[in-house]
Design a protein around this motif. Structure first.
Motif, PDB file in Angstrom:
ATOM      1  N   HIS A  16       0.817  -1.220   0.000  1.00  0.00           N
ATOM      2  CA  HIS A  16       0.000   0.000   0.000  1.00  0.00           C
ATOM      3  C   HIS A  16       0.858   1.282   0.000  1.00  0.00           C
ATOM      4  CE1 HIS A  16      -2.997  -2.956   1.046  1.00  0.00           C
ATOM      5  NE2 HIS A  16      -2.413  -3.189   2.212  1.00  0.00           N
ATOM      6  N   SER A  17       2.027   1.244  -0.601  1.00  0.00           N
ATOM      7  CA  SER A  17       2.920   2.406  -0.549  1.00  0.00           C
ATOM      8  C   SER A  17       2.921   3.248  -1.820  1.00  0.00           C
ATOM      9  CB  SER A  17       4.359   1.942  -0.273  1.00  0.00           C
ATOM     10  OG  SER A  17       4.823   1.090  -1.309  1.00  0.00           O
ATOM     11  N   LEU A  18       2.304   2.766  -2.893  1.00  0.00           N
ATOM     12  CA  LEU A  18       2.392   3.462  -4.179  1.00  0.00           C
ATOM     13  C   LEU A  18       1.055   4.076  -4.598  1.00  0.00           C
ATOM     14  CD1 LEU A  18       4.435   0.809  -6.209  1.00  0.00           C
ATOM     15  CD2 LEU A  18       5.317   2.905  -5.134  1.00  0.00           C
ATOM     16  N   ALA A  19       1.146   5.257  -5.197  1.00  0.00           N
ATOM     17  CA  ALA A  19      -0.040   5.899  -5.764  1.00  0.00           C
ATOM     18  C   ALA A  19      -0.262   5.464  -7.204  1.00  0.00           C
ATOM     19  CB  ALA A  19       0.107   7.419  -5.698  1.00  0.00           C
ATOM     20  N   GLY A  20       0.788   4.962  -7.843  1.00  0.00           N
ATOM     21  CA  GLY A  20       0.647   4.546  -9.233  1.00  0.00           C
ATOM     22  C   GLY A  20       1.845   3.741  -9.702  1.00  0.00           C
ATOM     23  N   VAL A  21       1.673   3.077 -10.831  1.00  0.00           N
ATOM     24  CA  VAL A  21       2.741   2.322 -11.488  1.00  0.00           C
ATOM     25  C   VAL A  21       2.651   2.598 -12.985  1.00  0.00           C
ATOM     26  CG1 VAL A  21       3.713   0.054 -12.008  1.00  0.00           C
ATOM     27  CG2 VAL A  21       2.677   0.475  -9.760  1.00  0.00           C
ATOM     28  N   HIS A  22       3.788   2.916 -13.604  1.00  0.00           N
ATOM     29  CA  HIS A  22       3.859   3.125 -15.051  1.00  0.00           C
ATOM     30  C   HIS A  22       4.734   2.043 -15.678  1.00  0.00           C
ATOM     31  CE1 HIS A  22       3.166   7.775 -14.537  1.00  0.00           C
ATOM     32  NE2 HIS A  22       2.088   7.050 -14.256  1.00  0.00           N
ATOM     33  N   ILE A  23       4.223   1.389 -16.695  1.00  0.00           N
ATOM     34  CA  ILE A  23       5.011   0.440 -17.493  1.00  0.00           C
ATOM     35  C   ILE A  23       4.722   0.756 -18.957  1.00  0.00           C
ATOM     36  CG2 ILE A  23       5.590  -1.959 -17.945  1.00  0.00           C
ATOM     37  CD1 ILE A  23       4.321  -2.723 -15.287  1.00  0.00           C
ATOM     38  N   PHE A  24       5.607   1.522 -19.571  1.00  0.00           N
ATOM     39  CA  PHE A  24       5.378   1.995 -20.930  1.00  0.00           C
ATOM     40  C   PHE A  24       6.259   1.255 -21.932  1.00  0.00           C
ATOM     41  CE2 PHE A  24       4.398   6.361 -18.853  1.00  0.00           C
ATOM     42  CZ  PHE A  24       3.133   5.914 -18.497  1.00  0.00           C
ATOM     43  N   PHE A  25       5.617   0.635 -22.899  1.00  0.00           N
ATOM     44  CA  PHE A  25       6.288  -0.031 -24.023  1.00  0.00           C
ATOM     45  C   PHE A  25       7.351  -1.046 -23.586  1.00  0.00           C
ATOM     46  CE2 PHE A  25       4.782   4.171 -25.290  1.00  0.00           C
ATOM     47  CZ  PHE A  25       3.871   3.806 -26.279  1.00  0.00           C
ATOM     48  N   PRO A  26       6.945  -2.000 -22.742  1.00  0.00           N
ATOM     49  CA  PRO A  26       7.885  -3.074 -22.388  1.00  0.00           C
ATOM     50  C   PRO A  26       8.179  -3.924 -23.620  1.00  0.00           C
ATOM     51  CG  PRO A  26       5.674  -3.623 -21.651  1.00  0.00           C
ATOM     52  CD  PRO A  26       5.614  -2.204 -22.139  1.00  0.00           C
ATOM     53  N   ASP A  27       9.306  -4.605 -23.607  1.00  0.00           N
ATOM     54  CA  ASP A  27       9.705  -5.448 -24.726  1.00  0.00           C
ATOM     55  C   ASP A  27       8.576  -6.437 -25.048  1.00  0.00           C
ATOM     56  OD1 ASP A  27      10.898  -7.280 -26.487  1.00  0.00           O
ATOM     57  OD2 ASP A  27      12.868  -7.029 -25.562  1.00  0.00           O
ATOM     58  N   PRO A  28       8.055  -6.419 -26.288  1.00  0.00           N
ATOM     59  CA  PRO A  28       6.913  -7.295 -26.609  1.00  0.00           C
ATOM     60  C   PRO A  28       7.268  -8.750 -26.858  1.00  0.00           C
ATOM     61  CG  PRO A  28       7.524  -6.026 -28.543  1.00  0.00           C
ATOM     62  CD  PRO A  28       8.376  -5.506 -27.405  1.00  0.00           C
ATOM     63  N   TRP A  29       8.547  -9.053 -27.056  1.00  0.00           N
ATOM     64  CA  TRP A  29       8.950 -10.431 -27.352  1.00  0.00           C
ATOM     65  C   TRP A  29       8.003 -11.018 -28.407  1.00  0.00           C
ATOM     66  CZ3 TRP A  29      13.549 -12.115 -26.014  1.00  0.00           C
ATOM     67  CH2 TRP A  29      14.191 -11.523 -24.904  1.00  0.00           C
ATOM     68  N   HIS A  30       8.167 -10.565 -29.624  1.00  0.00           N
ATOM     69  CA  HIS A  30       7.227 -10.858 -30.704  1.00  0.00           C
ATOM     70  C   HIS A  30       7.038 -12.351 -30.992  1.00  0.00           C
ATOM     71  CE1 HIS A  30       8.729  -6.729 -31.458  1.00  0.00           C
ATOM     72  NE2 HIS A  30       7.488  -6.499 -31.844  1.00  0.00           N
ATOM     73  N   LYS A  31       8.112 -13.125 -30.948  1.00  0.00           N
ATOM     74  CA  LYS A  31       7.997 -14.545 -31.294  1.00  0.00           C
ATOM     75  C   LYS A  31       7.227 -15.295 -30.211  1.00  0.00           C
ATOM     76  CE  LYS A  31      12.256 -14.633 -34.006  1.00  0.00           C
ATOM     77  NZ  LYS A  31      13.614 -15.232 -34.179  1.00  0.00           N
ATOM     78  N   LYS A  32       6.313 -16.157 -30.655  1.00  0.00           N
ATOM     79  CA  LYS A  32       5.432 -16.855 -29.720  1.00  0.00           C
ATOM     80  C   LYS A  32       6.211 -17.647 -28.675  1.00  0.00           C
ATOM     81  CE  LYS A  32       1.271 -19.694 -29.586  1.00  0.00           C
ATOM     82  NZ  LYS A  32       0.240 -20.409 -30.390  1.00  0.00           N
ATOM     83  N   ARG A  33       7.318 -18.257 -29.089  1.00  0.00           N
ATOM     84  CA  ARG A  33       8.084 -19.071 -28.136  1.00  0.00           C
ATOM     85  C   ARG A  33       8.762 -18.217 -27.066  1.00  0.00           C
ATOM     86  NH1 ARG A  33      11.459 -19.092 -32.747  1.00  0.00           N
ATOM     87  NH2 ARG A  33      13.613 -18.425 -32.366  1.00  0.00           N
TER      88      ARG A  33
END
Length: 248
Positions: free
Chosen positions: A138-155
């Motif tokens: 309960h210490s955070l007012a928010g979290v930002h995760i912008f454009f993380p690596d999508p790892w395109h290949k299904k595997r």
């Protein structure tokens, strides 16, 4: 004395929240490490973070005292363009930013100096360990995760950052009413993120019937800027999906 280079830090083999990328630290970034690193770099420590002490000089005139200032965690800020923009736009909010890419850390330090920002602290360490050991419930007012690596290949999809165990950790550290904001330009990842966030019982989607065509995705919040990379993609017809969930 220059802070220890990130390349010299030994990280455990179990780290899952980042992948090291090649890159060269510029002379300007090196200077920023030397001059601003001691003030704005927070060392990783396996104990709860004292937010008021960490951001002791961040309070601006007329803003809340340090003990009452909201703190937003950002995971993976790249070269820090959006981070600096948001921190300047929201001077009454503290931003704790995790990134292990040394040129990116140097670039954000450089922006901090150029824009005279005081409400950013950088922890150049694996975000999962920071969450586990430095961030109380309960210490955070928010979290930002912008454009993380999508790892395109299904595997490689299993390597994606946004997975149920991480979201459970983050939800537990959000204050009631706090938010988790993710953004991606890869539709299959957006669909996975929506599924994972929707399955977390401590979170609810802020997207409303007002935006039915967005199918659970949120309009871009005012504070998130369009980066040069994102603008280029939009001009090429690429989509961008924002997801904003609230802690209940």
């Amino acid at each position: 004395m220059r802070p220890q280079s990130l390349a010299d830090v030994a990280f455990p083999k179990t780290i899952k929240s980042f992948v090291r990328r090649a890159g060269r630290t510029t002379s300007g970034q090196t200077k920023a490490f030397d001059e601003l690193g001691p003030k704005f770099l927070l060392p990783y420590q396996p104990m709860p973070l004292d937010f008021a002490a960490a951001f002791a000089d961040a309070a601006a005139a007329g803003e809340p005292e340090n003990s009452n200032r909201p703190t937003v965690l950002e995971i993976g800020f790249g070269m820090g363009e959006a981070t600096a923009h948001i921190a300047a736009l929201l001077p009454g909010t503290n931003f704790l930013c995790c990134e292990v890419h040394e040129p990116g850390v140097g670039a954000l330090l450089k922006r901090i100096g150029e824009q005279d920002l005081h409400n950013i602290r950088i922890c150049a360490h694996d975000a999962v360990e920071v969450i586990d050991h430095m961030l109380p419930l309960h210490s955070l007012a928010g979290v930002h995760i912008f454009f993380p690596d999508p790892w395109h290949k299904k595997r490689h999809n299993k390597r994606r950052l946004i997975q149920a165990p991480l979201i459970t950790k983050l939800a537990a550290r959000l204050q009631v009413g706090g938010y988790l904001h993710c953004a991606t330009d890869w539709q299959p990842y957006a669909e996975q993120i929506l599924e994972v966030l929707s399955a977390e019982p401590l979170l609810k989607n802020t997207a409303t019937a007002e935006y039915p065509a967005m199918l659970g995705y949120a309009p871009k919040p005012h504070y998130r800027p369009l980066t040069k990379f994102e603008n280029r993609g939009l001009k090429l017809g690429h989509g961008v999906w924002d997801l904003v969930f609230e802690r209940i």
